[in-house]
Design a protein around this motif. Sequence first.
Motif, short mmCIF file in Angstrom:
data_model
loop_
_atom_site.label_atom_id
_atom_site.label_comp_id
_atom_site.label_asym_id
_atom_site.label_seq_id
_atom_site.Cartn_x
_atom_site.Cartn_y
_atom_site.Cartn_z
N MET A 25 5.92 -2.53 -2.47
CA MET A 25 6.41 -3.08 -1.21
C MET A 25 7.28 -4.32 -1.45
O MET A 25 8.28 -4.54 -0.75
N GLU A 26 6.91 -5.10 -2.45
CA GLU A 26 7.73 -6.27 -2.78
C GLU A 26 9.11 -5.84 -3.25
O GLU A 26 10.13 -6.44 -2.88
N ASP A 27 9.17 -4.78 -4.07
CA ASP A 27 10.47 -4.27 -4.54
C ASP A 27 11.34 -3.81 -3.38
O ASP A 27 12.57 -3.89 -3.43
N LEU A 28 10.70 -3.31 -2.33
CA LEU A 28 11.44 -2.79 -1.18
C LEU A 28 11.69 -3.84 -0.11
O LEU A 28 12.31 -3.55 0.91
N GLY A 29 11.20 -5.06 -0.35
CA GLY A 29 11.38 -6.12 0.62
C GLY A 29 10.61 -5.91 1.90
O GLY A 29 11.03 -6.36 2.98
N ARG A 30 9.46 -5.27 1.80
CA ARG A 30 8.68 -4.95 3.00
C ARG A 30 7.43 -5.84 3.05
O ARG A 30 6.75 -6.03 2.04
N GLY A 100 9.32 2.60 17.08
CA GLY A 100 8.34 2.88 16.04
C GLY A 100 7.83 1.61 15.38
O GLY A 100 8.41 0.54 15.53
N GLN A 101 6.75 1.76 14.62
CA GLN A 101 6.18 0.62 13.91
C GLN A 101 6.79 0.42 12.54
O GLN A 101 6.64 -0.65 11.94
N GLY A 102 7.44 1.44 12.00
CA GLY A 102 8.13 1.30 10.73
C GLY A 102 7.23 1.03 9.54
O GLY A 102 7.68 0.46 8.54
N LEU A 103 5.97 1.46 9.60
CA LEU A 103 5.06 1.24 8.48
C LEU A 103 5.36 2.22 7.35
O LEU A 103 5.96 3.28 7.57
N PRO A 104 4.95 1.89 6.14
CA PRO A 104 5.27 2.76 4.99
C PRO A 104 4.78 4.19 5.18
O PRO A 104 3.73 4.43 5.77
N PHE A 105 5.54 5.11 4.62
CA PHE A 105 5.25 6.53 4.81
C PHE A 105 3.92 6.93 4.17
O PHE A 105 3.30 7.92 4.60
N ARG A 367 10.96 4.47 -1.15
CA ARG A 367 12.03 3.97 -2.02
C ARG A 367 13.37 4.60 -1.64
O ARG A 367 14.41 3.94 -1.64
N ALA A 368 13.34 5.90 -1.34
CA ALA A 368 14.58 6.59 -0.98
C ALA A 368 15.19 6.03 0.29
O ALA A 368 16.42 6.06 0.47
N HIS A 369 14.38 5.50 1.17
CA HIS A 369 14.88 4.97 2.44
C HIS A 369 15.16 3.47 2.41
O HIS A 369 16.02 2.99 3.15
N HIS A 370 14.45 2.72 1.56
CA HIS A 370 14.48 1.27 1.71
C HIS A 370 14.87 0.49 0.45
O HIS A 370 15.05 -0.73 0.55
N ALA A 375 21.44 3.57 -6.39
CA ALA A 375 21.06 4.48 -7.47
C ALA A 375 19.57 4.76 -7.45
O ALA A 375 19.13 5.89 -7.69
N GLU A 376 18.77 3.72 -7.18
CA GLU A 376 17.32 3.91 -7.08
C GLU A 376 16.96 4.77 -5.88
O GLU A 376 16.03 5.59 -5.94
N ARG A 377 17.68 4.60 -4.78
CA ARG A 377 17.43 5.43 -3.61
C ARG A 377 17.70 6.90 -3.93
O ARG A 377 16.91 7.78 -3.57
N ALA A 378 18.80 7.14 -4.59
CA ALA A 378 19.16 8.52 -4.94
C ALA A 378 18.15 9.13 -5.91
O ALA A 378 17.77 10.30 -5.77
#
Length: 577
Positions: A25-30, A100-105, A367-370, A375-378
């Motif tokens: 979550m830290e890597d994704l800024g969440r 939506g609440q936008g919580l992790p998938f 990760r793919a979304h956020h 390149a990491e998303r892909a």
Amino acid sequence: MFNYVCPIDDYRFLLADTLRFDREMEDLGREVDADLAVAVLEEAGRMCAERLHPLNRHGDEEGSRLIDGEVVTPSGFADAWRAFAEAGWASLSADPAYGGQGLPFILQLWLDEMLSAANLSFGLFPGLTRGACEAIMAHASDDLKATYLPRMVSGEWTGAMALTESGAGTDLALLKTKAVPAADGSYAVTGQKIFISSGDHDFGGNIVHLVLARLPDAPPGVKGISLFLVPKYLPGAQGNFTVRNGMSVGALEKKMGIHAQPTCVMNYDSATGWLVGKAHRGLAAMFTMMNAERLMVGIQGLGIAGAAYQQAAAYAKDRLQGRSADGGRAPVPIIEHADVRRMLLNIRAFVEGGRALAGWTALQLDRAHHHPDAAERAKADALVALLTPVVKAAFTDLGFESAVQAQQVFGGHGYIREWGMEQYVRDARIAQIYEGTNGVQAMDLVGRKLPLGGGSVVNGFFDLIQADLADHGAVPVAARTAEALDRLRQVTARLQGASVDAAGAAAVDYLRLFALVSMGWMWTRMAVAAGGEDDLHRAKRVVADYYADRVLPQSEGLATAILAGEQAMMALPAEAF
């Protein structure tokens, strides 16, 4: 039947110790940590246990009914849906831009597991709605998004997917439903669809169908399919959605299981709809929903297996039959018998390994979304694409096998309705069929997913596993998984560029081998993380050893069968069958 119990301790262990959730979550800024995630899951588990599980058997026995053209769900379902939506569970992972609440998938996927464990028929309503929202979000116009997404995200309205026709199942190129453009930019959709889960209900609110159909100028085949949003209710003069659209339920399918879920024959008689995405590109748009549903269906298999395990383990500790191995005269709980333990450990090895793999896959989707790096998303998106058919097919195959083994623990009582095990078996069976049969999933893995990136995606996944195994070679399950991974690499190389018959002959065995290795990797990570002496950690290490000793050896037989090729399978003439 015993009460359902949320596996909250396992979720906590996976988040904090195995999947490194806080770092992800830290890597994704969440701004979500494991403590918050556990609190959400605990509350979700309470809702599933207290509100939905008590409706499961009753819903199966009463079933959904068609009365005067309207679907009536089992008593209690409509109230449960409204409570579910009002508590915010329908919006858990949805985009905040639409309420939506936008919580992790990962929280969404594990909520789906608990919904499936507690009441599979009910869980289809939010799952299909979420998938429809994702397709609308990705492909619809801004006007359609603004009109439909907020109410679907909130649970006020629900969604359904209308693909299948009587003559067009897997082969959607054969579908005949038509869409004729109108002067106002809408379309008149006419045709009949079958097997439409959640096609109608009595929860109140609108039901938004995503319907595949052909335009008058459509080219033949799948390249001529378009996608349309067709709601049950249209806006009236005051803008309220009160005008009944030209669609109706022709019948409810009489099914082996999921009796509470209304599986509809839907008739569209010049029903008003709107194009979603580009003309003749509907299949690509619908695959956004289908891929989301395939992950959800895989989790259905996991949820049923987990629920069946809970019931069987509780029964095995309570049921007195037979004598102890040391020759004692008094009857003992059947949990003391080795064969009963074999069945329970088979189920548990899948459930806990599958739960971890599902969590890891869900984190890749986040990760793919956020992830801030494109390149990491892909990379993450490609890994999700690779694993989607594996999760769908392996989890539902193993889920059904687990339900049957749990039923077997009960002996004759497993065949009797009052214990609930026969319902698990019936309900689990559909998950191997819908959203693309498991044979189709296996062919998708071999034919479409192995070639991704010229083979770099699958080989990169194998490299990721191998690096983890090398770091933890002292754990017994790591060594066995490494051996199985070597076999998987060997057969992967053989299948890349294989003929259609060779790929088809190997596909199902290959997918099972792929899943066994992937879960062996997760068991390695769990065994390493379980370094303490509390009950949960000790149990993790024991079940990891069981997976190494009794499950992973299946990889040798699977690899041998794959390498045998297609000759024996294709030798018998068709007329000899």
